[in-house]
Design a protein around this motif. Sequence first.
Motif, PDB file in Angstrom:
ATOM      1  N   VAL A   8     -22.475   8.919 -28.647  1.00 59.78           N
ATOM      2  CA  VAL A   8     -21.269   8.098 -28.735  1.00 59.78           C
ATOM      3  C   VAL A   8     -21.406   6.963 -27.722  1.00 59.78           C
ATOM      4  O   VAL A   8     -21.693   7.201 -26.550  1.00 59.78           O
ATOM      5  N   THR A   9     -21.211   5.740 -28.182  1.00 64.10           N
ATOM      6  CA  THR A   9     -21.188   4.590 -27.289  1.00 64.10           C
ATOM      7  C   THR A   9     -19.771   4.024 -27.252  1.00 64.10           C
ATOM      8  O   THR A   9     -19.176   3.750 -28.296  1.00 64.10           O
ATOM      9  N   ILE A  10     -19.241   3.887 -26.059  1.00 59.04           N
ATOM     10  CA  ILE A  10     -17.899   3.341 -25.818  1.00 59.04           C
ATOM     11  C   ILE A  10     -18.078   1.911 -25.354  1.00 59.04           C
ATOM     12  O   ILE A  10     -18.734   1.661 -24.339  1.00 59.04           O
ATOM     13  N   VAL A  11     -17.520   0.956 -26.077  1.00 57.12           N
ATOM     14  CA  VAL A  11     -17.693  -0.456 -25.744  1.00 57.12           C
ATOM     15  C   VAL A  11     -16.347  -1.060 -25.346  1.00 57.12           C
ATOM     16  O   VAL A  11     -15.389  -1.021 -26.113  1.00 57.12           O
ATOM     17  N   LYS A  12     -16.309  -1.611 -24.154  1.00 55.38           N
ATOM     18  CA  LYS A  12     -15.126  -2.324 -23.664  1.00 55.38           C
ATOM     19  C   LYS A  12     -15.317  -3.810 -23.961  1.00 55.38           C
ATOM     20  O   LYS A  12     -16.196  -4.452 -23.411  1.00 55.38           O
ATOM     21  N   TYR A  13     -14.475  -4.349 -24.822  1.00 52.23           N
ATOM     22  CA  TYR A  13     -14.640  -5.734 -25.231  1.00 52.23           C
ATOM     23  C   TYR A  13     -13.507  -6.644 -24.755  1.00 52.23           C
ATOM     24  O   TYR A  13     -13.597  -7.867 -24.847  1.00 52.23           O
ATOM     25  N   VAL A 191     -16.964  15.754 -28.405  1.00 51.92           N
ATOM     26  CA  VAL A 191     -16.252  14.601 -27.867  1.00 51.92           C
ATOM     27  C   VAL A 191     -15.081  14.283 -28.784  1.00 51.92           C
ATOM     28  O   VAL A 191     -15.235  14.262 -30.015  1.00 51.92           O
ATOM     29  N   LEU A 192     -13.922  14.020 -28.199  1.00 54.93           N
ATOM     30  CA  LEU A 192     -12.774  13.579 -28.978  1.00 54.93           C
ATOM     31  C   LEU A 192     -12.485  12.118 -28.645  1.00 54.93           C
ATOM     32  O   LEU A 192     -12.091  11.795 -27.520  1.00 54.93           O
ATOM     33  N   LEU A 193     -12.700  11.254 -29.624  1.00 55.35           N
ATOM     34  CA  LEU A 193     -12.287   9.861 -29.506  1.00 55.35           C
ATOM     35  C   LEU A 193     -10.816   9.821 -29.878  1.00 55.35           C
ATOM     36  O   LEU A 193     -10.449   9.845 -31.051  1.00 55.35           O
ATOM     37  N   ALA A 194      -9.973   9.778 -28.851  1.00 54.73           N
ATOM     38  CA  ALA A 194      -8.540   9.925 -29.072  1.00 54.73           C
ATOM     39  C   ALA A 194      -7.885   8.651 -29.567  1.00 54.73           C
ATOM     40  O   ALA A 194      -6.747   8.697 -30.047  1.00 54.73           O
ATOM     41  N   SER A 195      -8.577   7.520 -29.435  1.00 57.43           N
ATOM     42  CA  SER A 195      -7.983   6.247 -29.816  1.00 57.43           C
ATOM     43  C   SER A 195      -6.584   6.165 -29.202  1.00 57.43           C
ATOM     44  O   SER A 195      -6.403   6.523 -28.037  1.00 57.43           O
ATOM     45  N   ALA A 248     -15.911   4.870 -16.452  1.00 59.13           N
ATOM     46  CA  ALA A 248     -16.417   5.510 -15.242  1.00 59.13           C
ATOM     47  C   ALA A 248     -16.621   7.006 -15.414  1.00 59.13           C
ATOM     48  O   ALA A 248     -17.316   7.636 -14.608  1.00 59.13           O
ATOM     49  N   ARG A 249     -16.055   7.590 -16.449  1.00 58.94           N
ATOM     50  CA  ARG A 249     -16.185   9.028 -16.681  1.00 58.94           C
ATOM     51  C   ARG A 249     -17.485   9.397 -17.375  1.00 58.94           C
ATOM     52  O   ARG A 249     -17.818  10.582 -17.461  1.00 58.94           O
ATOM     53  N   PHE A 250     -18.207   8.395 -17.889  1.00 64.80           N
ATOM     54  CA  PHE A 250     -19.361   8.686 -18.721  1.00 64.80           C
ATOM     55  C   PHE A 250     -20.585   7.902 -18.230  1.00 64.80           C
ATOM     56  O   PHE A 250     -20.522   7.225 -17.214  1.00 64.80           O
ATOM     57  N   THR A 251     -21.698   8.021 -18.909  1.00 61.03           N
ATOM     58  CA  THR A 251     -22.957   7.425 -18.459  1.00 61.03           C
ATOM     59  C   THR A 251     -22.976   5.930 -18.757  1.00 61.03           C
ATOM     60  O   THR A 251     -22.921   5.526 -19.922  1.00 61.03           O
ATOM     61  N   PRO A 252     -23.055   5.093 -17.724  1.00 62.30           N
ATOM     62  CA  PRO A 252     -22.992   3.644 -17.975  1.00 62.30           C
ATOM     63  C   PRO A 252     -24.253   3.128 -18.661  1.00 62.30           C
ATOM     64  O   PRO A 252     -25.354   3.649 -18.465  1.00 62.30           O
ATOM     65  N   VAL A 253     -24.075   2.106 -19.490  1.00 57.17           N
ATOM     66  CA  VAL A 253     -25.212   1.360 -20.018  1.00 57.17           C
ATOM     67  C   VAL A 253     -25.704   0.457 -18.896  1.00 57.17           C
ATOM     68  O   VAL A 253     -24.955  -0.394 -18.411  1.00 57.17           O
ATOM     69  N   PRO A 254     -26.950   0.619 -18.431  1.00 56.88           N
ATOM     70  CA  PRO A 254     -27.359   0.000 -17.162  1.00 56.88           C
ATOM     71  C   PRO A 254     -27.777  -1.456 -17.247  1.00 56.88           C
ATOM     72  O   PRO A 254     -27.764  -2.151 -16.233  1.00 56.88           O
ATOM     73  N   ALA A 259     -24.203  -4.149 -20.183  1.00 59.17           N
ATOM     74  CA  ALA A 259     -24.151  -3.602 -18.828  1.00 59.17           C
ATOM     75  C   ALA A 259     -22.763  -3.839 -18.223  1.00 59.17           C
ATOM     76  O   ALA A 259     -22.252  -4.957 -18.227  1.00 59.17           O
ATOM     77  N   GLY A 260     -22.173  -2.760 -17.724  1.00 60.46           N
ATOM     78  CA  GLY A 260     -20.850  -2.841 -17.128  1.00 60.46           C
ATOM     79  C   GLY A 260     -19.717  -2.823 -18.131  1.00 60.46           C
ATOM     80  O   GLY A 260     -18.551  -2.750 -17.755  1.00 60.46           O
ATOM     81  N   LEU A 261     -20.050  -2.877 -19.415  1.00 59.42           N
ATOM     82  CA  LEU A 261     -19.035  -2.932 -20.463  1.00 59.42           C
ATOM     83  C   LEU A 261     -19.185  -1.801 -21.485  1.00 59.42           C
ATOM     84  O   LEU A 261     -18.471  -1.799 -22.491  1.00 59.42           O
ATOM     85  N   ALA A 262     -20.062  -0.865 -21.220  1.00 59.36           N
ATOM     86  CA  ALA A 262     -20.279   0.218 -22.166  1.00 59.36           C
ATOM     87  C   ALA A 262     -20.766   1.463 -21.445  1.00 59.36           C
ATOM     88  O   ALA A 262     -21.339   1.401 -20.362  1.00 59.36           O
ATOM     89  N   ALA A 263     -20.513   2.601 -22.075  1.00 66.31           N
ATOM     90  CA  ALA A 263     -20.995   3.887 -21.576  1.00 66.31           C
ATOM     91  C   ALA A 263     -21.331   4.760 -22.770  1.00 66.31           C
ATOM     92  O   ALA A 263     -20.885   4.503 -23.896  1.00 66.31           O
ATOM     93  N   THR A 264     -22.147   5.783 -22.511  1.00 65.82           N
ATOM     94  CA  THR A 264     -22.572   6.661 -23.594  1.00 65.82           C
ATOM     95  C   THR A 264     -22.286   8.122 -23.258  1.00 65.82           C
ATOM     96  O   THR A 264     -22.191   8.507 -22.104  1.00 65.82           O
ATOM     97  N   ILE A 265     -22.186   8.895 -24.325  1.00 60.21           N
ATOM     98  CA  ILE A 265     -22.118  10.363 -24.227  1.00 60.21           C
ATOM     99  C   ILE A 265     -23.125  10.875 -25.229  1.00 60.21           C
ATOM    100  O   ILE A 265     -23.073  10.542 -26.411  1.00 60.21           O
ATOM    101  N   ALA A 266     -24.065  11.689 -24.781  1.00 57.96           N
ATOM    102  CA  ALA A 266     -25.113  12.174 -25.684  1.00 57.96           C
ATOM    103  C   ALA A 266     -25.566  13.556 -25.257  1.00 57.96           C
ATOM    104  O   ALA A 266     -25.383  13.950 -24.108  1.00 57.96           O
TER     105      ALA A 266
END
Length: 266
Positions: A8-13, A191-195, A248-254, A259-266
């Motif tokens: 799962v990739t979480i993207v902050k846009y 993982v629950l994507l709660a939206s 900040a709760r998940f693994t950042p895309v480095p 970078a700084g705008l996404a994280a992953t759960i795998a």
Amino acid sequence: MSPGEYQVTIVKYGTRQTTRGDVYLNYHLYGEPDGPIGMDYFFWVVRDAERTIVVDTGFSAAGGARRRRTTLLDPAAAFDALGVDRAAGPPVVVTHAHYDHIGNLGLFPASPLIVAAAEYDFWTGPYARRTLLHHSVEDEEIDGLRGADRDGRLRTFDDQLDLAPGVRLIRVGGHTPGQSVVLVNTGAGPVLLASDAVHYYEEYERSMPFSQVSGLVDMYAAFERIRAMVASGQVRHLVAGHDPGTLARFTPVPDGPLAGLAATIA
């Protein structure tokens, strides 16, 4: 990634600054002073060895500008950076039809769109234009859902749908009539994507409903349902829909454009 075990990739846009009184329903009833609070905007990409599933598409440039939201990353560029082949028509899950979740459906003209029937029926029904509800949508984006329906690309479900092995859509309602969450199997656990069933972790932890709500009792019930899923182990990682602390709760895309705008759960 193995089939049925996803990343799962979480993207902050996007982002904005507002107040607690703006985001929490009837905040004055809690007897707490008002104060500033941030709100971030996300979409999510779910991938395994065989498939890519897009969960929501963020606000459009016009929809964001109309509401004075700050765009941090063009969603089209983000999808491209993630290697999402938009022309291939990956399925797009619509957790609900607010402007900040369906603003870029046009980037996926060949994709099937999956949405709860209650959501589609509401926004194409007689109450969708009432002021307290209509301000959260863009008419042309709702028309886009209608167009997808006419083209045979719209797939609806009632209360639950196993979209793919390891990916389940669950309608919980509350925020909107068809508000849905997405349960995803990953190597790090479910993982629950709660939206927008959970905008903020505090909202969920303290049962403080968000200001925009179509069914207050349903919103409270969604909190309880998610708590039960977490307590039972059905959910290990809860991903809130707008909390500035989410990444900040998940693994950042480095590195790279995310970078700084996404994280992953795998």
